[in-house]
Design a protein around this motif. Sequence first.
Motif, PDB file in Angstrom:
ATOM      1  N   SER A 123       0.822  -1.220   0.000  1.00  0.00           N
ATOM      2  CA  SER A 123       0.000   0.000   0.000  1.00  0.00           C
ATOM      3  C   SER A 123       0.850   1.260   0.000  1.00  0.00           C
ATOM      4  O   SER A 123       0.399   2.317  -0.465  1.00  0.00           O
ATOM      5  CB  SER A 123      -0.936   0.003   1.210  1.00  0.00           C
ATOM      6  OG  SER A 123      -0.229   0.302   2.417  1.00  0.00           O
ATOM      7  N   GLN A 124       2.067   1.156   0.521  1.00  0.00           N
ATOM      8  CA  GLN A 124       2.949   2.322   0.560  1.00  0.00           C
ATOM      9  C   GLN A 124       3.561   2.635  -0.808  1.00  0.00           C
ATOM     10  O   GLN A 124       4.153   3.700  -0.997  1.00  0.00           O
ATOM     11  CB  GLN A 124       4.079   2.102   1.574  1.00  0.00           C
ATOM     12  CG  GLN A 124       3.627   1.640   2.948  1.00  0.00           C
ATOM     13  CD  GLN A 124       2.558   2.522   3.559  1.00  0.00           C
ATOM     14  OE1 GLN A 124       2.750   3.729   3.676  1.00  0.00           O
ATOM     15  NE2 GLN A 124       1.433   1.941   3.938  1.00  0.00           N
ATOM     16  N   HIS A 125       3.413   1.720  -1.744  1.00  0.00           N
ATOM     17  CA  HIS A 125       4.025   1.882  -3.068  1.00  0.00           C
ATOM     18  C   HIS A 125       2.988   1.861  -4.195  1.00  0.00           C
ATOM     19  O   HIS A 125       3.359   1.831  -5.362  1.00  0.00           O
ATOM     20  CB  HIS A 125       5.047   0.774  -3.298  1.00  0.00           C
ATOM     21  CG  HIS A 125       6.155   0.762  -2.283  1.00  0.00           C
ATOM     22  ND1 HIS A 125       7.256   1.584  -2.378  1.00  0.00           N
ATOM     23  CD2 HIS A 125       6.303   0.052  -1.148  1.00  0.00           C
ATOM     24  CE1 HIS A 125       8.051   1.369  -1.347  1.00  0.00           C
ATOM     25  NE2 HIS A 125       7.502   0.448  -0.577  1.00  0.00           N
TER      26      HIS A 125
ATOM     27  N   SER B 167      -1.232   3.365  -5.319  1.00  0.00           N
ATOM     28  CA  SER B 167      -2.096   4.507  -5.002  1.00  0.00           C
ATOM     29  C   SER B 167      -3.582   4.187  -4.978  1.00  0.00           C
ATOM     30  O   SER B 167      -4.331   4.807  -4.221  1.00  0.00           O
ATOM     31  CB  SER B 167      -1.844   5.633  -6.004  1.00  0.00           C
ATOM     32  OG  SER B 167      -2.128   5.199  -7.329  1.00  0.00           O
ATOM     33  N   ARG B 168      -4.036   3.238  -5.807  1.00  0.00           N
ATOM     34  CA  ARG B 168      -5.481   3.065  -5.927  1.00  0.00           C
ATOM     35  C   ARG B 168      -5.944   1.617  -5.887  1.00  0.00           C
ATOM     36  O   ARG B 168      -7.089   1.340  -5.571  1.00  0.00           O
ATOM     37  CB  ARG B 168      -5.986   3.683  -7.238  1.00  0.00           C
ATOM     38  CG  ARG B 168      -5.134   3.343  -8.472  1.00  0.00           C
ATOM     39  CD  ARG B 168      -5.939   3.221  -9.740  1.00  0.00           C
ATOM     40  NE  ARG B 168      -6.925   2.180  -9.656  1.00  0.00           N
ATOM     41  CZ  ARG B 168      -6.672   0.900  -9.868  1.00  0.00           C
ATOM     42  NH1 ARG B 168      -5.450   0.483 -10.156  1.00  0.00           N
ATOM     43  NH2 ARG B 168      -7.633   0.006  -9.788  1.00  0.00           N
ATOM     44  N   ILE B 169      -5.095   0.680  -6.195  1.00  0.00           N
ATOM     45  CA  ILE B 169      -5.525  -0.700  -6.328  1.00  0.00           C
ATOM     46  C   ILE B 169      -5.964  -1.267  -4.981  1.00  0.00           C
ATOM     47  O   ILE B 169      -5.389  -0.951  -3.934  1.00  0.00           O
ATOM     48  CB  ILE B 169      -4.391  -1.552  -6.949  1.00  0.00           C
ATOM     49  CG1 ILE B 169      -4.921  -2.872  -7.501  1.00  0.00           C
ATOM     50  CG2 ILE B 169      -3.236  -1.773  -5.961  1.00  0.00           C
ATOM     51  CD1 ILE B 169      -3.945  -3.571  -8.436  1.00  0.00           C
ATOM     52  N   ARG B 170      -7.036  -2.082  -4.983  1.00  0.00           N
ATOM     53  CA  ARG B 170      -7.489  -2.751  -3.778  1.00  0.00           C
ATOM     54  C   ARG B 170      -6.486  -3.840  -3.402  1.00  0.00           C
ATOM     55  O   ARG B 170      -5.768  -4.368  -4.259  1.00  0.00           O
ATOM     56  CB  ARG B 170      -8.871  -3.375  -3.995  1.00  0.00           C
ATOM     57  CG  ARG B 170      -9.943  -2.402  -4.485  1.00  0.00           C
ATOM     58  CD  ARG B 170     -10.384  -1.428  -3.426  1.00  0.00           C
ATOM     59  NE  ARG B 170     -10.999  -2.088  -2.281  1.00  0.00           N
ATOM     60  CZ  ARG B 170     -11.373  -1.454  -1.173  1.00  0.00           C
ATOM     61  NH1 ARG B 170     -11.158  -0.154  -1.050  1.00  0.00           N
ATOM     62  NH2 ARG B 170     -11.936  -2.117  -0.177  1.00  0.00           N
ATOM     63  N   LEU B 171      -6.453  -4.203  -2.112  1.00  0.00           N
ATOM     64  CA  LEU B 171      -5.432  -5.119  -1.604  1.00  0.00           C
ATOM     65  C   LEU B 171      -6.117  -6.208  -0.791  1.00  0.00           C
ATOM     66  O   LEU B 171      -6.720  -5.939   0.255  1.00  0.00           O
ATOM     67  CB  LEU B 171      -4.427  -4.347  -0.743  1.00  0.00           C
ATOM     68  CG  LEU B 171      -3.697  -3.220  -1.489  1.00  0.00           C
ATOM     69  CD1 LEU B 171      -3.077  -2.230  -0.509  1.00  0.00           C
ATOM     70  CD2 LEU B 171      -2.632  -3.797  -2.417  1.00  0.00           C
ATOM     71  N   GLY B 172      -6.035  -7.455  -1.285  1.00  0.00           N
ATOM     72  CA  GLY B 172      -6.829  -8.516  -0.694  1.00  0.00           C
ATOM     73  C   GLY B 172      -6.030  -9.720  -0.229  1.00  0.00           C
ATOM     74  O   GLY B 172      -4.983 -10.054  -0.788  1.00  0.00           O
TER      75      GLY B 172
ATOM     76  N   LEU C 140      -4.025   0.979   7.772  1.00  0.00           N
ATOM     77  CA  LEU C 140      -2.695   1.216   7.198  1.00  0.00           C
ATOM     78  C   LEU C 140      -2.724   1.261   5.672  1.00  0.00           C
ATOM     79  O   LEU C 140      -1.839   1.851   5.044  1.00  0.00           O
ATOM     80  CB  LEU C 140      -1.733   0.129   7.680  1.00  0.00           C
ATOM     81  CG  LEU C 140      -1.421   0.140   9.188  1.00  0.00           C
ATOM     82  CD1 LEU C 140      -0.588  -1.079   9.558  1.00  0.00           C
ATOM     83  CD2 LEU C 140      -0.706   1.423   9.592  1.00  0.00           C
ATOM     84  N   THR C 141      -3.738   0.633   5.064  1.00  0.00           N
ATOM     85  CA  THR C 141      -3.880   0.671   3.601  1.00  0.00           C
ATOM     86  C   THR C 141      -4.881   1.731   3.157  1.00  0.00           C
ATOM     87  O   THR C 141      -5.274   1.764   1.990  1.00  0.00           O
ATOM     88  CB  THR C 141      -4.332  -0.703   3.068  1.00  0.00           C
ATOM     89  OG1 THR C 141      -5.609  -1.044   3.649  1.00  0.00           O
ATOM     90  CG2 THR C 141      -3.324  -1.790   3.397  1.00  0.00           C
TER      91      THR C 141
ATOM     92  N   PRO D  32     -12.312  -1.437  12.015  1.00  0.00           N
ATOM     93  CA  PRO D  32     -11.890  -1.162  10.629  1.00  0.00           C
ATOM     94  C   PRO D  32     -12.186   0.265  10.201  1.00  0.00           C
ATOM     95  O   PRO D  32     -13.091   0.912  10.738  1.00  0.00           O
ATOM     96  CB  PRO D  32     -12.726  -2.161   9.809  1.00  0.00           C
ATOM     97  CG  PRO D  32     -13.159  -3.202  10.785  1.00  0.00           C
ATOM     98  CD  PRO D  32     -13.315  -2.503  12.103  1.00  0.00           C
ATOM     99  N   LEU D  33     -11.429   0.732   9.244  1.00  0.00           N
ATOM    100  CA  LEU D  33     -11.686   2.053   8.668  1.00  0.00           C
ATOM    101  C   LEU D  33     -12.933   2.023   7.801  1.00  0.00           C
ATOM    102  O   LEU D  33     -13.752   2.950   7.839  1.00  0.00           O
ATOM    103  CB  LEU D  33     -10.472   2.498   7.836  1.00  0.00           C
ATOM    104  CG  LEU D  33     -10.601   3.835   7.095  1.00  0.00           C
ATOM    105  CD1 LEU D  33     -10.852   4.980   8.074  1.00  0.00           C
ATOM    106  CD2 LEU D  33      -9.348   4.112   6.275  1.00  0.00           C
TER     107      LEU D  33
END
Length: 359
Positions: free
Chosen positions: A64-66, A68-73, A97-98, A164-165
């Motif tokens: 997520s730190q590298h 910008s927009r893609i979802r992370l699963g 954090l993401t 959760p956010l």
Amino acid sequence: MKFAVSLGMERFSPETSMTAVMDNLLQLAKIADAGGFETIWTPEHHTIECTISPNPFQILTWLSQHTSRIRLGTATLAAAYWNPIRLAGEAALCDHLTNGRLEFGIARGAYQYEFDRMAPGVQQQEGVGYMKELVPAVQKLWAGDYAHEGQYWNFPRATSVPKPLQKGGPRIWVAARDPGTFDWAIGIGANILSTPLSFPAAEIGVLASKFNKAVADHPEVKRPKFMMQRRTCVYDRADDWHLAVEHSMNYGRYFENLMQNIGTVKNGFPEAVPFESVKGRDNYNPENIRKNLMFGTPDEVIVKLLDYEAAGVDQYCLGLSFNLPFELQKKTLRLFTDEVMPFFAQRERETQQLAAAGY
């Protein structure tokens, strides 16, 4: 239909450094993010170098730190390895954090070799019971104070810290192939992760039928998302298929070792079992692999993807982690981005235009 990519860190030789493995993953993640893929999925596995991911939340936070927009699963967490309170809190923190990009994918777990070390005495098939108890507990912990008395876990009143956010928590995805899991997952409002494995294209329709029946049996639930994953390799010329097929066949022999628990693992590196020991010999026929898996030129891949679109698949996921040479993984992502995804983006625009015109 949208597109995702399954990425992991893999080593098949101690000569390959972890620095190189990490750098490869990061490069692929950046290409996927820039290319418009919807989600990066990464698995959970332990003690095996061909899938290095003892905690996917750490990997997704790093990615997520590298990006910008893609979802992370997470595709997928192994339910039997977790405590509900720990899982709820770690997932919620990862969501923060993401920046709210977490997708929560879970499964019963894959390898008996791994179960024998992470959940001794539990058979891999029993993992579904852990999953069915774990997921509702995590959801309730995300919502507030909750005490649990179950078959596998018991704890007094507690809650997820942090929460959760994303409102209500990250979207939940359940890995499913059998009808009972489809029905349970959709009944609790989860989305579906599935795969036709190495079976012929007809298996896509079989899985879609299971999905559609479960949806019909739960009219009280909003239709969930449906993802399917296959090993994928895209190349320039039709005659270039041999390398992808060879790597898929060899990777399958490592998979058989871990699934059937019939081979040797030395210092984290599983040996490839002999072809005489594999199950489903047709799945190791080179021509069948070439035909069944998502291997081909961009034009060939588009034709294969139309079967997934017709089956109602919302997200097709490129499985790239099968010891495919890194440069070919990069080429696959770029060819897919430049020559495959625009075809389906145009089809979506046309569909929307027809809908707006009342057709």
